[in-house]
Design a protein around this motif. Sequence first.
Motif, PDB file in Angstrom:
ATOM      1  N   ALA A 176      43.942  14.963 -11.690  1.00 64.22           N
ATOM      2  CA  ALA A 176      43.879  15.648 -10.320  1.00 64.22           C
ATOM      3  C   ALA A 176      44.140  14.886  -9.134  1.00 64.22           C
ATOM      4  O   ALA A 176      44.107  13.786  -9.338  1.00 64.22           O
ATOM      5  CB  ALA A 176      42.472  16.186 -10.364  1.00 64.22           C
ATOM      6  N   ASP A 177      44.486  15.492  -8.036  1.00 68.07           N
ATOM      7  CA  ASP A 177      44.878  14.581  -6.675  1.00 68.07           C
ATOM      8  C   ASP A 177      43.717  14.694  -5.868  1.00 68.07           C
ATOM      9  O   ASP A 177      43.602  13.576  -5.075  1.00 68.07           O
ATOM     10  CB  ASP A 177      45.949  15.362  -6.320  1.00 68.07           C
ATOM     11  N   ASP A 178      42.966  15.722  -5.788  1.00 64.11           N
ATOM     12  CA  ASP A 178      41.921  15.720  -4.815  1.00 64.11           C
ATOM     13  C   ASP A 178      40.639  16.376  -5.423  1.00 64.11           C
ATOM     14  O   ASP A 178      40.685  17.319  -6.365  1.00 64.11           O
ATOM     15  CB  ASP A 178      42.202  16.106  -3.415  1.00 64.11           C
ATOM     16  N   PHE A 179      39.406  16.436  -4.619  1.00 66.68           N
ATOM     17  CA  PHE A 179      38.230  17.343  -5.219  1.00 66.68           C
ATOM     18  C   PHE A 179      37.656  17.742  -4.087  1.00 66.68           C
ATOM     19  O   PHE A 179      37.587  17.499  -2.854  1.00 66.68           O
ATOM     20  CB  PHE A 179      37.037  16.566  -5.898  1.00 66.68           C
ATOM     21  N   LEU A 180      36.936  19.120  -3.938  1.00 63.33           N
ATOM     22  CA  LEU A 180      36.201  19.582  -3.085  1.00 63.33           C
ATOM     23  C   LEU A 180      34.935  20.371  -3.842  1.00 63.33           C
ATOM     24  O   LEU A 180      35.048  21.228  -4.861  1.00 63.33           O
ATOM     25  CB  LEU A 180      37.057  20.593  -2.435  1.00 63.33           C
ATOM     26  N   GLY A 181      33.732  19.877  -3.454  1.00 58.65           N
ATOM     27  CA  GLY A 181      32.642  20.612  -3.985  1.00 58.65           C
ATOM     28  C   GLY A 181      32.168  21.892  -3.481  1.00 58.65           C
ATOM     29  O   GLY A 181      32.600  22.246  -2.292  1.00 58.65           O
ATOM     30  N   LYS A 182      31.632  22.589  -4.409  1.00 55.70           N
ATOM     31  CA  LYS A 182      31.249  23.976  -3.861  1.00 55.70           C
ATOM     32  C   LYS A 182      29.753  23.865  -3.495  1.00 55.70           C
ATOM     33  O   LYS A 182      29.125  23.334  -4.193  1.00 55.70           O
ATOM     34  CB  LYS A 182      31.338  25.126  -4.998  1.00 55.70           C
TER      35      LYS A 182
ATOM     36  N   GLU B  16      32.146  13.617 -13.376  1.00 54.68           N
ATOM     37  CA  GLU B  16      33.100  14.719 -13.393  1.00 54.68           C
ATOM     38  C   GLU B  16      34.318  14.437 -12.498  1.00 54.68           C
ATOM     39  O   GLU B  16      35.488  14.687 -12.762  1.00 54.68           O
ATOM     40  CB  GLU B  16      32.474  15.756 -12.685  1.00 54.68           C
ATOM     41  N   ARG B  17      34.026  13.580 -11.598  1.00 53.14           N
ATOM     42  CA  ARG B  17      35.095  13.183 -10.736  1.00 53.14           C
ATOM     43  C   ARG B  17      36.296  12.110 -11.299  1.00 53.14           C
ATOM     44  O   ARG B  17      37.451  12.423 -11.235  1.00 53.14           O
ATOM     45  CB  ARG B  17      34.762  12.586  -9.206  1.00 53.14           C
ATOM     46  N   VAL B  18      35.454  11.341 -12.035  1.00 51.22           N
ATOM     47  CA  VAL B  18      36.308  10.556 -12.984  1.00 51.22           C
ATOM     48  C   VAL B  18      37.216  11.076 -14.103  1.00 51.22           C
ATOM     49  O   VAL B  18      38.352  10.834 -14.285  1.00 51.22           O
ATOM     50  CB  VAL B  18      35.372   9.404 -13.446  1.00 51.22           C
ATOM     51  N   ALA B  19      36.358  12.197 -14.732  1.00 47.78           N
ATOM     52  CA  ALA B  19      37.077  13.127 -15.763  1.00 47.78           C
ATOM     53  C   ALA B  19      38.224  13.394 -15.101  1.00 47.78           C
ATOM     54  O   ALA B  19      39.276  13.713 -15.436  1.00 47.78           O
ATOM     55  CB  ALA B  19      35.912  14.017 -16.369  1.00 47.78           C
TER      56      ALA B  19
END
Length: 218
Positions: free
Chosen positions: A95-101, A86-89
């Motif tokens: 996208a510039d950054d990710f944060l998990g819930k 999902e991060r790769v997608a």
Amino acid sequence: MRLLIVDDHAEVRDLLLRSLRGEGHEVAVAATAGEARERLATSGMDVIVLDVALPDGSGIDLCRELRQEGTSTPVLLLTAHASVAERVAGLDAGADDFLGKPFAVSELRARVRALGRRGPALRPLVVRSGEARLDFRARRAERASTEVPLTAREWSLLELLAARAGRFVSRGEILELVWGGEADATASLEVLIARIRRKLGEGVVRTMRGHGYALVVD
């Protein structure tokens, strides 16, 4: 800063609205991808906080649409499934950054501040480096006018380097953004760099020993 929060959970929207407004930001909210498009059509934003799972579509798809339309506003994706795939997608979508819930609000505020300081990323559509030509919109790579196949992760790494306009990107940042911070990804990064050089030319990517890598742009 002007922020847009896109999440279909009212509790999350209200929490982030209060928290970010408390820091002095101007905050707008949307519950669906459609509402987000309407908000963005009428006012510019400095950062977009975008949930991946929306009732009328994927946040990743919305991010991709915004990039294809030329929107360069930094995007922080919120995801309940922080898998590498999902991060790769998400990176492929721009996208510039990710944060998990679930997440700590303090960390989200810090990531929003960091994206705001960074500002809109310069996302070149076409880059030339020696014999190599990279068309990021069409996902087409050529070497000496011959098409070269690249994997999704190779594109993610090259796009990250291209967005920094020839500046070096640290290994730690690459591992975080391209591999999601996997502890055992260091060897994979070295393999990926070697593979890109073999496909596109030895001089396409420069190495700063002990620090990171940069894309050599003509």
